[in-house]
Design a protein around this motif. Structure first.
Motif, PDB file in Angstrom:
ATOM      1  N   VAL A 147       0.852  -1.181   0.000  1.00 10.30           N
ATOM      2  CA  VAL A 147       0.000   0.000   0.000  1.00 10.30           C
ATOM      3  C   VAL A 147       0.895   1.240   0.000  1.00 10.30           C
ATOM      4  CG1 VAL A 147      -1.898   1.204   1.133  1.00 10.30           C
ATOM      5  CG2 VAL A 147      -1.713  -1.298   1.311  1.00 10.30           C
ATOM      6  N   ALA A 148       0.861   1.989  -1.098  1.00 10.00           N
ATOM      7  CA  ALA A 148       1.692   3.186  -1.245  1.00 10.00           C
ATOM      8  C   ALA A 148       1.043   4.374  -0.541  1.00 10.00           C
ATOM      9  CB  ALA A 148       1.886   3.491  -2.728  1.00 10.00           C
ATOM     10  N   PRO A 149       1.796   5.464  -0.321  1.00  9.99           N
ATOM     11  CA  PRO A 149       1.203   6.655   0.293  1.00  9.99           C
ATOM     12  C   PRO A 149       0.041   7.229  -0.511  1.00  9.99           C
ATOM     13  CG  PRO A 149       3.604   6.805   0.242  1.00  9.99           C
ATOM     14  CD  PRO A 149       3.241   5.608  -0.560  1.00  9.99           C
ATOM     15  N   THR A 150       0.009   6.949  -1.814  1.00  9.70           N
ATOM     16  CA  THR A 150      -1.089   7.394  -2.674  1.00  9.70           C
ATOM     17  C   THR A 150      -2.348   6.563  -2.489  1.00  9.70           C
ATOM     18  OG1 THR A 150      -0.314   5.940  -4.443  1.00  9.70           O
ATOM     19  CG2 THR A 150       0.521   8.207  -4.421  1.00  9.70           C
ATOM     20  N   ARG A 151      -2.273   5.531  -1.648  1.00  8.66           N
ATOM     21  CA  ARG A 151      -3.360   4.584  -1.410  1.00  8.66           C
ATOM     22  C   ARG A 151      -3.569   3.650  -2.598  1.00  8.66           C
ATOM     23  NH1 ARG A 151      -6.071   3.986   3.379  1.00  8.66           N
ATOM     24  NH2 ARG A 151      -8.156   4.350   2.575  1.00  8.66           N
TER      25      ARG A 151
END
Length: 403
Positions: free
Chosen positions: A243-247
């Motif tokens: 799960v990236a910071p960009t969601r």
């Protein structure tokens, strides 16, 4: 021994980057692993190290959930180190002999070591040990848990397998029965079957693990309904959701993951037993991506839309044990690789169970918004937005031999 470990960690601490404010969205990533992570699964281990800062990254290993924390902590650290990390084991575990877990969780040197690391890895075991160790009896955060949040908010990675995956959502399975069906038949008890997790992924997504191997997609449904979740992620064994910071979520590993969307689902509360209509179930394969914000899917490299003209003809598709090992994926693949619009699976317990005559029918239906992709070899499928309906059914007991 504990003092020596804490002293060594304190000496290893470097100056920490500026911490992000508590209200800021996290700049870090999550690596949520469905359990059974193999030492040879280089893709997952390398991803954790890369997100922690690359070669030489300091990664804190928390064997808090483990029955044998010394063994599990050492194995995880060795696997990370083989892929370039400088991992160290944090001696924070209820099963660690001679240790007071509450004092360790509030030790300033340990908290600083975690805070200044590039990442954290939670081993598997019992997730109740993680939340019990990291939260004080009054429910407040320990110093180590605050350090974890600081690390995550400033850009570090938090990874966890099995129990370490379960704590990622704000609600987790706590002490449920080992089998799935009792939760559907008899309901969930708050504080027993489910309890608060650590919530790193946010309050809007429910997470579960060991998904395909143990048929757990079905137990996610009553938990999500009870706590108001409309989106659920279920990760299979030896597989990770990043799960990236960009969601944005990407799947890496041996198999894949299930996405449950209850955004338009309804339940008939007038009926005495669990039921659900108009949910959506999707299967993400290795390399696929999914946006938590937009709820959009992107198939992985080499995936092409399934040609309907080559679909296999089947008279019907009916599974008698939809909760069996990989059964739901097998059914979904056969459904989209056929000319059928719907498939049915049943779930019942044995005659010695409580109310053995009661069970459930799961109906899977292709809809206009269903999307199906496969590689040229047709052995790696991506299946998006199959309608899922669940209704209670009864089977006559005892069973009789056919004449």
């Amino acid at each position: 021994m504990l003092k020596e470990v804490i002293g060594a960690l304190a000496l290893a601490v470097t100056l920490a980057p500026a911490a992000a404010a508590a209200g800021d969205p996290p700049k870090g990533s999550l690596v949520i692993i469905g359990g059974g992570l193999r030492a040879e699964n280089a893709a997952v281990w390398e991803k954790i190290v890369a997100l922690a800062g690359g070669k030489g990254a300091r990664i804190a290993v928390l064997p808090t959930a483990a029955e044998n924390p010394e063994r599990e902590g050492s194995m995880a650290a060795n696997n990370l180190n083989r892929h370039g990390a400088q991992a160290f084991v944090v001696p924070l575990a209820p099963r660690l002999a001679g240790s007071d877990v509450r004092k360790v969780a509030d030790d300033p040197a340990l908290a600083q070591a975690v805070r200044t690391a590039g990442g954290v890895f939670f081993t598997g075991g019992d997730q109740a040990r993680i939340t019990g160790a990291l939260r004080r009896p009054d429910g407040s955060n320990s110093a180590v848990l605050d350090a974890l949040w600081t690390l995550y908010r400033r850009g570090g990675v938090i990874a966890g397998t099995s129990a370490g995956a379960a704590v990622m959502s704000s609600t987790m399975f706590y002490d449920p029965p080992p089998d799935v069906l009792p939760l559907l038949k008899h309901g969930l008890v708050d504080g027993k079957d489910i309890a608060p997790g650590l919530g790193f992924i946010g309050d809007d997504v429910f997470v579960d693990q060991h998904l395909l191997a143990r048929g757990r997609f079905a137990r996610m449904l009553p938990a999500m309904l009870k706590k108001g979740y409309t989106l659920g992620l279920g990760i299979d064994e030896d597989t990770a959701m990043v799960v990236a910071p960009t969601r944005e979520v990407s799947v890496i590993g041996r198999t894949g993951a299930i996405v449950l969307d209850l955004g338009e689902a309804v339940t008939d509360k007038a009926r005495a037993h669990f039921n659900l209509s108009n949910a959506r179930i999707s299967y993400l394969d290795n390399g696929d991506r999914f946006s938590l914000a937009q709820r959009g899917f992107i198939p992985g490299p080499g995936k092409e839309p399934v040609e309907k003209t080559g679909a296999e003809h089947r008279d019907a598709l009916f599974y008698t044990d939809i909760l069996g090992n990989t059964a739901v994926l097998d059914l979904l693949v056969k459904l989209v690789d056929s000319d059928l619009q719907r498939a049915v699976g049943l779930a019942f317990e044995g005659p010695a169970s409580r109310a053995p005559e009661r069970g459930f029918e799961f109906t899977f239906t292709r809809m206009p918004d269903t999307r199906e992709y496969a590689t040229n070899r047709e052995d790696a499928w991506s299946i998006y937005r199959i309608r899922l309906d669940v209704r209670p059914v009864r089977m006559h007991q005892p069973l009789y031999t056919a004449e």
